[in-house]
Design a protein around this motif. Structure first.
Motif, PDB file in Angstrom:
ATOM      1  N   GLU A  11       0.821  -1.208   0.000  1.00  0.00           N
ATOM      2  CA  GLU A  11       0.000   0.000   0.000  1.00  0.00           C
ATOM      3  C   GLU A  11       0.857   1.261   0.000  1.00  0.00           C
ATOM      4  OE1 GLU A  11      -2.698  -0.199   3.248  1.00  0.00           O
ATOM      5  OE2 GLU A  11      -4.047  -1.628   2.258  1.00  0.00           O
ATOM      6  N   VAL A  12       1.914   1.265   0.808  1.00  0.00           N
ATOM      7  CA  VAL A  12       2.786   2.449   0.855  1.00  0.00           C
ATOM      8  C   VAL A  12       3.394   2.719  -0.510  1.00  0.00           C
ATOM      9  CG1 VAL A  12       4.971   3.319   1.781  1.00  0.00           C
ATOM     10  CG2 VAL A  12       3.289   2.304   3.314  1.00  0.00           C
ATOM     11  N   ARG A  13       3.834   1.683  -1.162  1.00  0.00           N
ATOM     12  CA  ARG A  13       4.453   1.862  -2.476  1.00  0.00           C
ATOM     13  C   ARG A  13       3.425   2.201  -3.543  1.00  0.00           C
ATOM     14  NH1 ARG A  13       7.405  -0.708   0.910  1.00  0.00           N
ATOM     15  NH2 ARG A  13       9.684  -0.743   0.735  1.00  0.00           N
ATOM     16  N   ASP A  14       2.257   1.596  -3.482  1.00  0.00           N
ATOM     17  CA  ASP A  14       1.219   1.886  -4.473  1.00  0.00           C
ATOM     18  C   ASP A  14       0.700   3.312  -4.352  1.00  0.00           C
ATOM     19  OD1 ASP A  14       1.397  -0.647  -5.497  1.00  0.00           O
ATOM     20  OD2 ASP A  14      -0.324  -1.438  -4.390  1.00  0.00           O
ATOM     21  N   ILE A  40       7.085  16.562   0.180  1.00  0.00           N
ATOM     22  CA  ILE A  40       7.133  16.666   1.641  1.00  0.00           C
ATOM     23  C   ILE A  40       5.919  15.986   2.274  1.00  0.00           C
ATOM     24  CG2 ILE A  40       7.101  18.253   3.599  1.00  0.00           C
ATOM     25  CD1 ILE A  40       8.627  20.258   1.898  1.00  0.00           C
ATOM     26  N   THR A  41       4.726  16.323   1.799  1.00  0.00           N
ATOM     27  CA  THR A  41       3.512  15.767   2.411  1.00  0.00           C
ATOM     28  C   THR A  41       3.439  14.246   2.307  1.00  0.00           C
ATOM     29  OG1 THR A  41       2.308  17.829   2.035  1.00  0.00           O
ATOM     30  CG2 THR A  41       0.996  15.830   2.393  1.00  0.00           C
ATOM     31  N   PRO A  42       3.722  13.638   1.145  1.00  0.00           N
ATOM     32  CA  PRO A  42       3.706  12.169   1.079  1.00  0.00           C
ATOM     33  C   PRO A  42       4.994  11.507   1.557  1.00  0.00           C
ATOM     34  CG  PRO A  42       4.063  13.052  -1.110  1.00  0.00           C
ATOM     35  CD  PRO A  42       3.833  14.237  -0.203  1.00  0.00           C
ATOM     36  N   ASN A  43       5.941  12.317   2.060  1.00  0.00           N
ATOM     37  CA  ASN A  43       7.211  11.772   2.554  1.00  0.00           C
ATOM     38  C   ASN A  43       7.908  10.978   1.459  1.00  0.00           C
ATOM     39  OD1 ASN A  43       9.193  11.405   4.465  1.00  0.00           O
ATOM     40  ND2 ASN A  43       8.245   9.602   5.377  1.00  0.00           N
ATOM     41  N   LYS A  44       8.073  11.615   0.318  1.00  0.00           N
ATOM     42  CA  LYS A  44       8.598  10.956  -0.879  1.00  0.00           C
ATOM     43  C   LYS A  44       9.918  11.588  -1.284  1.00  0.00           C
ATOM     44  CE  LYS A  44       7.243   9.996  -5.692  1.00  0.00           C
ATOM     45  NZ  LYS A  44       6.155  10.182  -6.692  1.00  0.00           N
ATOM     46  N   PRO A  45      10.984  10.809  -1.402  1.00  0.00           N
ATOM     47  CA  PRO A  45      12.271  11.386  -1.790  1.00  0.00           C
ATOM     48  C   PRO A  45      12.302  11.777  -3.258  1.00  0.00           C
ATOM     49  CG  PRO A  45      12.445   9.003  -1.646  1.00  0.00           C
ATOM     50  CD  PRO A  45      11.072   9.357  -1.169  1.00  0.00           C
ATOM     51  N   PRO A 201       9.409   5.057   6.210  1.00  0.00           N
ATOM     52  CA  PRO A 201       9.292   4.856   7.665  1.00  0.00           C
ATOM     53  C   PRO A 201       8.461   3.632   8.052  1.00  0.00           C
ATOM     54  CG  PRO A 201       8.969   7.168   7.106  1.00  0.00           C
ATOM     55  CD  PRO A 201       9.021   6.427   5.807  1.00  0.00           C
ATOM     56  N   THR A 202       7.514   3.251   7.192  1.00  0.00           N
ATOM     57  CA  THR A 202       6.684   2.084   7.498  1.00  0.00           C
ATOM     58  C   THR A 202       7.469   0.776   7.444  1.00  0.00           C
ATOM     59  OG1 THR A 202       5.996   2.190   5.174  1.00  0.00           O
ATOM     60  CG2 THR A 202       4.466   3.067   6.815  1.00  0.00           C
ATOM     61  N   ASP A 203       8.700   0.816   6.948  1.00  0.00           N
ATOM     62  CA  ASP A 203       9.534  -0.389   6.884  1.00  0.00           C
ATOM     63  C   ASP A 203      10.509  -0.477   8.053  1.00  0.00           C
ATOM     64  OD1 ASP A 203       8.268  -0.597   4.423  1.00  0.00           O
ATOM     65  OD2 ASP A 203      10.090  -1.188   3.350  1.00  0.00           O
ATOM     66  N   PHE A 262      15.687  -9.004   3.855  1.00  0.00           N
ATOM     67  CA  PHE A 262      16.200  -9.616   2.633  1.00  0.00           C
ATOM     68  C   PHE A 262      15.105 -10.232   1.767  1.00  0.00           C
ATOM     69  CE2 PHE A 262      20.039  -9.460   5.265  1.00  0.00           C
ATOM     70  CZ  PHE A 262      20.917  -8.889   4.364  1.00  0.00           C
ATOM     71  N   ASN A 263      13.974 -10.596   2.363  1.00  0.00           N
ATOM     72  CA  ASN A 263      12.890 -11.195   1.583  1.00  0.00           C
ATOM     73  C   ASN A 263      11.777 -10.207   1.260  1.00  0.00           C
ATOM     74  OD1 ASN A 263      14.247 -13.649   1.736  1.00  0.00           O
ATOM     75  ND2 ASN A 263      13.155 -14.280   3.585  1.00  0.00           N
ATOM     76  N   GLY A 264      11.906  -8.972   1.724  1.00  0.00           N
ATOM     77  CA  GLY A 264      10.893  -7.963   1.456  1.00  0.00           C
ATOM     78  C   GLY A 264      11.207  -7.156   0.209  1.00  0.00           C
ATOM     79  N   PRO A 265      10.455  -6.082  -0.029  1.00  0.00           N
ATOM     80  CA  PRO A 265      10.713  -5.237  -1.202  1.00  0.00           C
ATOM     81  C   PRO A 265      12.112  -4.637  -1.153  1.00  0.00           C
ATOM     82  CG  PRO A 265       8.604  -4.692  -0.168  1.00  0.00           C
ATOM     83  CD  PRO A 265       9.311  -5.611   0.770  1.00  0.00           C
ATOM     84  N   ARG A 266      12.718  -4.494  -2.306  1.00  0.00           N
ATOM     85  CA  ARG A 266      14.047  -3.904  -2.366  1.00  0.00           C
ATOM     86  C   ARG A 266      13.996  -2.447  -1.922  1.00  0.00           C
ATOM     87  NH1 ARG A 266      18.133  -6.151  -4.830  1.00  0.00           N
ATOM     88  NH2 ARG A 266      19.001  -4.112  -5.388  1.00  0.00           N
ATOM     89  N   PRO A 267      15.059  -1.971  -1.279  1.00  0.00           N
ATOM     90  CA  PRO A 267      15.117  -0.541  -0.945  1.00  0.00           C
ATOM     91  C   PRO A 267      15.126   0.308  -2.218  1.00  0.00           C
ATOM     92  CG  PRO A 267      16.852  -1.780   0.178  1.00  0.00           C
ATOM     93  CD  PRO A 267      16.263  -2.697  -0.845  1.00  0.00           C
ATOM     94  N   PHE A 268      14.783   1.563  -2.056  1.00  0.00           N
ATOM     95  CA  PHE A 268      14.926   2.515  -3.148  1.00  0.00           C
ATOM     96  C   PHE A 268      16.408   2.886  -3.219  1.00  0.00           C
ATOM     97  CE2 PHE A 268      10.570   2.604  -1.977  1.00  0.00           C
ATOM     98  CZ  PHE A 268       9.869   2.876  -3.144  1.00  0.00           C
ATOM     99  N   GLU A 269      16.964   2.833  -4.413  1.00  0.00           N
ATOM    100  CA  GLU A 269      18.380   3.122  -4.607  1.00  0.00           C
ATOM    101  C   GLU A 269      18.566   4.329  -5.498  1.00  0.00           C
ATOM    102  OE1 GLU A 269      21.267  -0.040  -5.142  1.00  0.00           O
ATOM    103  OE2 GLU A 269      19.644  -1.512  -5.063  1.00  0.00           O
ATOM    104  N   CYS A 270      19.573   5.110  -5.195  1.00  0.00           N
ATOM    105  CA  CYS A 270      19.890   6.240  -6.055  1.00  0.00           C
ATOM    106  C   CYS A 270      21.341   6.644  -5.846  1.00  0.00           C
ATOM    107  CB  CYS A 270      18.965   7.426  -5.804  1.00  0.00           C
ATOM    108  SG  CYS A 270      19.116   8.167  -4.163  1.00  0.00           S
ATOM    109  N   THR A 271      21.910   7.240  -6.865  1.00  0.00           N
ATOM    110  CA  THR A 271      23.239   7.825  -6.785  1.00  0.00           C
ATOM    111  C   THR A 271      23.112   9.305  -7.096  1.00  0.00           C
ATOM    112  OG1 THR A 271      24.328   5.763  -7.442  1.00  0.00           O
ATOM    113  CG2 THR A 271      25.582   7.807  -7.692  1.00  0.00           C
ATOM    114  N   VAL A 272      23.523  10.122  -6.149  1.00  0.00           N
ATOM    115  CA  VAL A 272      23.438  11.577  -6.287  1.00  0.00           C
ATOM    116  C   VAL A 272      24.797  12.076  -6.752  1.00  0.00           C
ATOM    117  CG1 VAL A 272      22.800  13.734  -5.150  1.00  0.00           C
ATOM    118  CG2 VAL A 272      21.790  11.573  -4.383  1.00  0.00           C
TER     119      VAL A 272
END
Length: 280
Positions: A11-14, A40-45, A201-203, A262-272
């Motif tokens: 749900e958080v990801r959807d 900011i409001t949806p806490n989305k990077p 944060p839900t993870d 390790f068995n859950g959804p992969r983290p969000f990855e990024c290179t800045v």
């Protein structure tokens, strides 16, 4: 319970983050309203390009001679570890502790030399200028003219100017372990690049946060060796137990101990990269 947890992940990801595992990129700085509404409001990077392209720092800071000259009179806090991982778990007496770096006050030119010289592989000492507590406006104030004191569009959206501004200078061995921040963060890369793994944060339950005894590295300039000493009286620090990059020798054991990660959804990855800003 397992089904309810997995439904929360979905749900958080959807609803806000998406399922691609990628962090959204913006080609230009957003308006304050857009930044507040969409991130900011949806806490989305997000990663923002062309928001600091006017900073003189982008052209001057990559040159060590400029930094050493501008900060020739500055004394800074340099963090020393044997591996580059400070404020992280480390083995001690057949168990784990929360290990903080050896912090040494040194003239900036010497700090920069140590950071550069500890870029070898494998390292015996990794120097990292990673002081917190508003260090840019205290230890590095001579560089203030090279960048804006704050990002106006973000300040308007958040409703206040930054409580702290930090400058961190590291090398390829510099690492930060999984942790949570209690503030809105804007992370601007001036030179080089920084790779991030992000979780919503839900993870938090997937990080297996446990209490570990606090310890501090002690470095001897005479012998070139590190010791690791527990704090007295004993103090415990709640910290993430998961190493997202286990070695080939430990990967099976780590996956068995921390299945939710390790068995859950992969983290969000990024290179800045240089000239980009990460909001998280």
């Amino acid at each position: 319970m397992k089904e309810e947890i997995e439904e929360l992940w979905r749900e958080v990801r959807d609803l806000s983050l998406g399922n691609s595992g990628r962090v959204e990129r913006l080609d230009s700085r957003p308006s304050p309203v857009q930044f507040l509404r969409d991130f900011i409001t949806p806490n989305k990077p997000c990663i923002i390009s062309n928001a600091i392209s006017h900073w003189p720092a982008l052209s001057s800071w990559p040159h060590h001679s400029y930094l050493s000259q501008t900060l020739s009179a500055a004394t800074v806090s340099l963090h020393l570890t044997p591996t580059g991982a400070a404020d992280a778990l480390a083995p001690l007496h057949s168990s784990l502790c929360f290990a903080s770096a050896h912090v040494q006050r040194v003239p900036f030119p010497e700090a920069l030399r140590l950071i550069s010289s500890s870029n070898s592989k494998p390292p015996e000492l990794v120097a990292y200028a990673q002081q917190q507590n508003d260090c840019f406006r205290s230890e590095y104030s001579s560089l203030a003219a090279d960048c804006d004191p704050h990002l106006g569009w973000a300040t308007e959206a958040i409703g206040s100017e930054p409580e702290a501004v930090n400058l961190w200078i590291g090398n390829r061995h510099s690492r930060t372990s999984f942790h949570k921040d209690h503030y809105e963060n804007l992370y601007a890369v001036v030179t080089g690049e920084k790779h991030f793994l992000l979780l919503p944060p839900t993870d938090v339950h997937r990080l297996y946060i446990r209490d570990y005894p606090a310890a501090t590295y002690k470095y001897s300039w005479d012998t070139g060796e590190f010791g690791l000493e527990l704090e007295k009286p004993t103090r415990y620090v709640p910290w993430c137990s998961v190493d997202p990059y286990p070695s080939m020798e430990t990967v099976d054991d780590e996956m068995a101990k921390f299945p939710l990660y390790f068995n859950g959804p992969r983290p969000f990855e990024c290179t800045v990269k240089a000239g980009e800003v990460l909001y998280l």
